[in-house]
Design an enzyme around this catalytic site. Sequence first.
Site, short mmCIF file in Angstrom:
data_model
loop_
_atom_site.label_atom_id
_atom_site.label_comp_id
_atom_site.label_asym_id
_atom_site.label_seq_id
_atom_site.Cartn_x
_atom_site.Cartn_y
_atom_site.Cartn_z
N LYS A 1 0.53 4.68 14.81
CA LYS A 1 -0.55 4.89 15.79
C LYS A 1 -0.42 3.87 16.91
CE LYS A 1 -3.62 6.73 12.24
NZ LYS A 1 -4.65 6.42 11.25
N GLN B 1 -8.85 2.17 9.26
CA GLN B 1 -7.83 2.82 8.44
C GLN B 1 -8.34 2.96 7.00
OE1 GLN B 1 -4.90 4.13 9.66
NE2 GLN B 1 -4.70 5.01 7.63
N ASP C 1 -11.96 8.80 15.46
CA ASP C 1 -11.51 9.52 14.27
C ASP C 1 -12.41 10.73 14.01
OD1 ASP C 1 -9.23 8.98 12.87
OD2 ASP C 1 -10.08 7.35 11.66
#
Length: 291
Positions: free
Chosen positions: A49, A93, A116
């Site tokens: 990412k 994460q 997200d």
Amino acid sequence: MGRIDGTAIAKEIRTQLAKAVDGLTGRKPGLAVLLVGEDAASETYVANKRRAAHNVGIRSTVIRRPVTIGEEELLQEIDRLNADHEIDGILVQLPLPPHISSSKVIKRIDPAKDVDGFHPINMGKLLIGEEDGFLPCTPYGIHEMLIRSHINPEGKHVVVLGRSNIVGKPLAALLMQKRPTCNATVTLVHSRTKDLKAICREADILVAAIGRPKFVTADMVKGGAVVIDVGINRVDAPQTSKGYKLVGDVDMAQVEEKASLISPVPGGVGPMTVAMLLQNTWTSYCRKEMA
Ligand code: NDP
């Protein structure tokens, strides 16, 4: 009989984003990634990412905290990022260590920075069809991949295998929306579904997101269907340098013969997920800076 090249479509999206970011005269978009502990798979995902963000000109910061961090301390870290004007997107994460509630952590992120798309506010907006939230990156990537491959789900029967909060449920919610590029008839199946194979055989578009290698076999696929493989499964491969390889949820060799189009693993949904994270970060930036 053909493959959907997720790598190429993701590159197209990243190129468009890079151009847009390059055209900025002031501050660049900023993405903060919170990484707790030293899980090897999480390290790899975060590195990917970060590299992808860097390549399109998005500033990314990885905030590493030890596995022993307390929940309250992590929540305070999120408060700090929420208040930081240079940060447009915050990503935690997952998975988090068991002593920390992921749900509490996700709810603490400012929904306007939740790139997200996991915050209940953004999930709720997705469900009721409000378009000013953020879509979770994997469902967003799947939809974008379909549209850019000239497959409009409108009027099609889409069967989604798997009902997780990050893939199956939000994908079903997205594709059923009353919108010209959605408007699908969606069936969502899971481990308690009866006659799962027969339902899958009804699908014009079959999406597999369950995490079981080669689960989808040719007898579950209607001839000419489009098959999207979301699964990322590690299987032993002693002949490779790493000792394992990544495979999807679809038995590619069998199913490819029957499907009209199929997205492979790797090189399908995975790169799209990362591209949509960057897209969401850009959207967040634009909402703030260009409002
Ligand atoms: P989860 O484990 O959270 O959910 C799996 C779902 O599959 C559950 O709904 C489960 O049913 C269902 N399921 C499991 N086994 C069966 C079975 N035998 N028959 C029917 N249904 C079954 O997984 P995720 O959604 O997080 O991930 C799914 C896969 O996608 C994984 O391989 C993951 O690595 C991959 N993934 C890939 C991404 C990408 O970017 N390409 C992003 C995210 C995930 P039930 O609810 O009844 O238990």
